[in-house]
Design an enzyme around this catalytic site. Structure first.
Site, short mmCIF file in Angstrom:
data_model
loop_
_atom_site.label_atom_id
_atom_site.label_comp_id
_atom_site.label_asym_id
_atom_site.label_seq_id
_atom_site.Cartn_x
_atom_site.Cartn_y
_atom_site.Cartn_z
N ASP A 58 12.71 12.60 -12.02
CA ASP A 58 11.66 11.75 -11.44
C ASP A 58 12.19 10.33 -11.19
O ASP A 58 12.63 9.66 -12.13
CB ASP A 58 10.50 11.75 -12.46
CG ASP A 58 9.21 11.27 -11.86
OD1 ASP A 58 9.23 10.63 -10.80
OD2 ASP A 58 8.17 11.52 -12.50
N ASP A 67 1.26 11.83 -6.90
CA ASP A 67 0.70 12.76 -7.89
C ASP A 67 -0.62 13.36 -7.44
O ASP A 67 -1.53 12.65 -7.00
CB ASP A 67 0.47 12.04 -9.22
CG ASP A 67 1.76 11.64 -9.87
OD1 ASP A 67 2.81 11.77 -9.24
OD2 ASP A 67 1.71 11.17 -11.03
C1 GLA Z 1 5.23 10.85 -12.32
C2 GLA Z 1 5.30 12.26 -11.74
C3 GLA Z 1 4.33 13.15 -12.48
C4 GLA Z 1 4.69 13.16 -13.96
C5 GLA Z 1 4.70 11.74 -14.50
C6 GLA Z 1 5.25 11.66 -15.90
O1 GLA Z 1 3.99 10.26 -12.12
O2 GLA Z 1 5.02 12.23 -10.37
O3 GLA Z 1 4.37 14.46 -11.97
O4 GLA Z 1 5.95 13.76 -14.13
O5 GLA Z 1 5.51 10.89 -13.70
O6 GLA Z 1 5.30 10.36 -16.38
#
Ligand code: GLA
Length: 584
Positions: A319, A389
């Site tokens: 990420d 997200d």
């Molecule tokens: C980001 C990602 C999510 C999750 C969070 C974890 O927002 O897009 O899918 O993995 O981080 O902190």
């Protein structure tokens, strides 16, 4: 008399609080799982005004603005660069900075600060969330994920941050000036990473984030493995049990990553998950820390890949989050990474996983910012997020699934898939009908099917949706052709935008038909109704590229509907779907 004594004491206390200058360095534990990480407030008080800076671990310090003390309450603001909209909705205009207001109360010798929800709040980690959430589009970087919980029904753990944070003074010396940010790394090239042979069809499994966030731990991961192995999900093809963010502790003296106290023995956990015939996934990122502020893999890529291999890890979600604090950003849009630098940063881990001695599926998560479809496979990626997200709301699912995927079909295929984010099915924020739409669209889009609910506790209709083998067969079809929206057709001016940005940024009308060819010569088709009332939706053979009479099977009713010539129509409920297979 008693009354008078009380007043005098209270006044004296207030005066004392006022008199106690806040000047000095204050530190607070940041996480519920104590990893030794501290948030710092470096304050200089002059009369009622306070200046200085706020710093979270490994992050650029930010200046305190409009700092004031009134009575025993300190208020101030900080501004962080905005992240702007993500993916298809991104613009080239640099986003405005995001301001967050804080307030802390002096209680004895502690400064107790309640973290604001939203930007800079409980989710206000050193990573992107503080700056991004306000500016994100619906369905963009999860506003719902930003606060300490995750909206109603969210887990108590949130991102795992302390709230309130309790600061202790570690020095009364006036702090120096705002520390200068470290120079950013620019990477100019990389060697393409060979294909690891995995994800011939989109990965299927479970991920902890949507339901558990910071509350994920060894026991609930084992519980998910138990449930998946015995409730029919494994039989339906689900195999990965993926731990998302908040498992990490700091590194040991040799720089090896350790798991925190929620995961006392990662190898034992992977042995357990493997003993169920399942696979274990984990999470990190190219920056120094993750989105929730835990340790990331920056400058430790090889060590981490080796550690994952030694633990028996089978899947890594990687990420971007804090990547922008160490890697060069696009000067025209500081919320975006410099494209080649970002690719090369992902390739470092792709290469490290490839050489780790274990087959580890590589999932990229950079929210679709930098045309990831065009290079995701080159850096070793098997799957890549295309948007911000998802959250457990109809609008979020529609915005991501219908609004930001069309046009990305050309990048998907065996070994490398677009990822419109994990499933929210069963988390309670949508109706059963809406969850069926979510599942159908994800299957048509050849998306990774990562359940995001509590598998130990699910209503029968939710399990039925997740384990519909006829829908899953579409997702897992060997031809690996992601569905295109055949109706309404994509207008020419939007088609131009698609090639520039990979995906569309509007949702495309109330009645939509998606279709994909299947390996056996048949077609899978979704007739969707996004409107508020039941409506007739028609799939025309001419739109799908077929002619004559074809047998139609309803993949949710599990019923043959007979043979149809030229078209198939159905009354589709509001927010619902009729998903069919048209035989060759
Ligand atoms: C980001 C990602 C999510 C999750 C969070 C974890 O927002 O897009 O899918 O993995 O981080 O902190």
């Amino acid at each position: 008399m008693r009354w008078l004594r009380f007043c005098v004491a209270a006044l004296a206390c207030a005066a004392a609080a006022n008199a106690q200058s806040l000047t000095g360095r204050w530190e607070a534990r940041m996480y519920q799982v104590d990893e030794g990480r501290k948030m710092v407030l470096a304050l200089t008080q002059q009369a009622g005004a306070v200046t200085g800076y706020m710093q979270q671990p490994n992050s650029t310090a930010v200046a305190i603005l409009d700092g004031k003390v009134a009575g025993n309450t300190l208020t101030f603001a900080v501004e962080r660069p905005g992240r702007g909209a993500r993916g298809a909705a991104a613009s080239t205009t640099p986003p405005a900075p995001v301001r967050t207001e804080y307030s802390a109360v002096l209680q004895g010798d502690k400064l107790v600060m309640t973290m604001p929800s939203g930007p800079g709040g409980g989710g206000g980690t050193p990573a992107a969330p503080p700056a991004g959430t306000a500016a994100a589009p619906p369905g963009g970087r999860g506003t719902a994920a930003a606060g300490p919980g995750r909206g109603p029904g969210g887990p108590p753990g949130g991102r795992g941050m302390m709230n309130p944070m309790e600061f202790s003074r570690v020095s009364t010396a006036a702090p120096g000036a705002l520390p200068a940010p470290a120079a950013r790394v620019t990477l100019t090239s990389y060697t393409p990473v060979p294909y690891n042979g995995l994800a011939k069809t989109p990965p299927m499994g479970w991920n902890s984030w949507n339901k558990f966030q910071g509350a994920v731990n060894d026991a609930n991961v084992r519980g998910m493995a138990d449930a998946m192995a015995s409730n029919g999900m494994k039989a339906a093809g689900y195999v990965y049990v993926n731990i998302d963010d908040t498992w990490e502790a700091d590194r040991d003296a040799k720089g090896m990553i350790r798991s925190n106290s929620k995961f006392p023995d990662m190898k034992a956990l992977s042995d357990y998950v493997h003993s169920k015939g399942l696979k274990l996934g984990i999470y990190s990122g190219p920056g120094p820390f993750t989105c929730a502020g835990y340790a990331g893999s920056f400058n430790h890529e090889e060590q981490d890949a080796k550690q994952y291999a030694a633990w028996g890890i089978d899947y890594l979600k990687y990420d971007w989050c804090s990547g922008g604090t160490v890697y060069a950003n696009d000067p025209g849009n500081p919320s975006k990474a410099l494209p080649m630098t970002e690719q090369a940063a992902y390739a470092k881990m792709g290469e490290a996983l490839y050489k780790s001695g274990r087959k580890i599926l590589f999932s990229l998560c950079e929210y679709g910012d930098n045309d990831v479809g065009t290079w995701g496979a080159k850096v070793g990626g098997n799957v890549w997020r295309t948007t911000g997200d998802i959250s457990d709301r109809w609008e979020s699912m529609v915005n991501i699934g219908f609004g930001q995927q069309v046009g990305r079909e050309k990048f998907a295929g065996p070994g490398h898939w677009n990822d419109p984010d994990m499933l929210e099915i069963g988390n309670g924020g949508m109706t059963t009908e809406e969850y069926r739409t979510h599942m159908s669209l994800w299957c048509l889009l050849s998306a990774a099917l990562l359940a995001g609910n509590d598998l130990r506790d699910m209503k029968p209709e939710i399990l039925e949706i997740l384990t519909n083998k006829e829908a899953i067969a579409v997702d897992q079809d060997k031809l690996g052709k992601q569905a295109v929206r055949v109706s309404p057709p994509v207008p020419a001016d939007e088609a131009a935008t698609i090639s520039a940005k990979e995906g569309r940024s509007t949702t495309g009308g109330d009645l939509q038909v998606f279709a994909r060819p299947l390996a056996d010569g048949g077609r899978a088709v979704g007739l969707f109704n996004l409107s508020a009332a039941t409506a007739k939706v028609t799939a025309k053979w001419s739109d799908i590229g077929i002619k004559g009479s074809h047998k139609v099977r309803d993949l949710w009713a599990h019923a043959d509907r007979g043979a149809f010539t030229d078209s198939f129509s159905a009354d589709v409920p509001s927010h619902g779907v009729v998903m069919i297979k048209i035989a060759k």
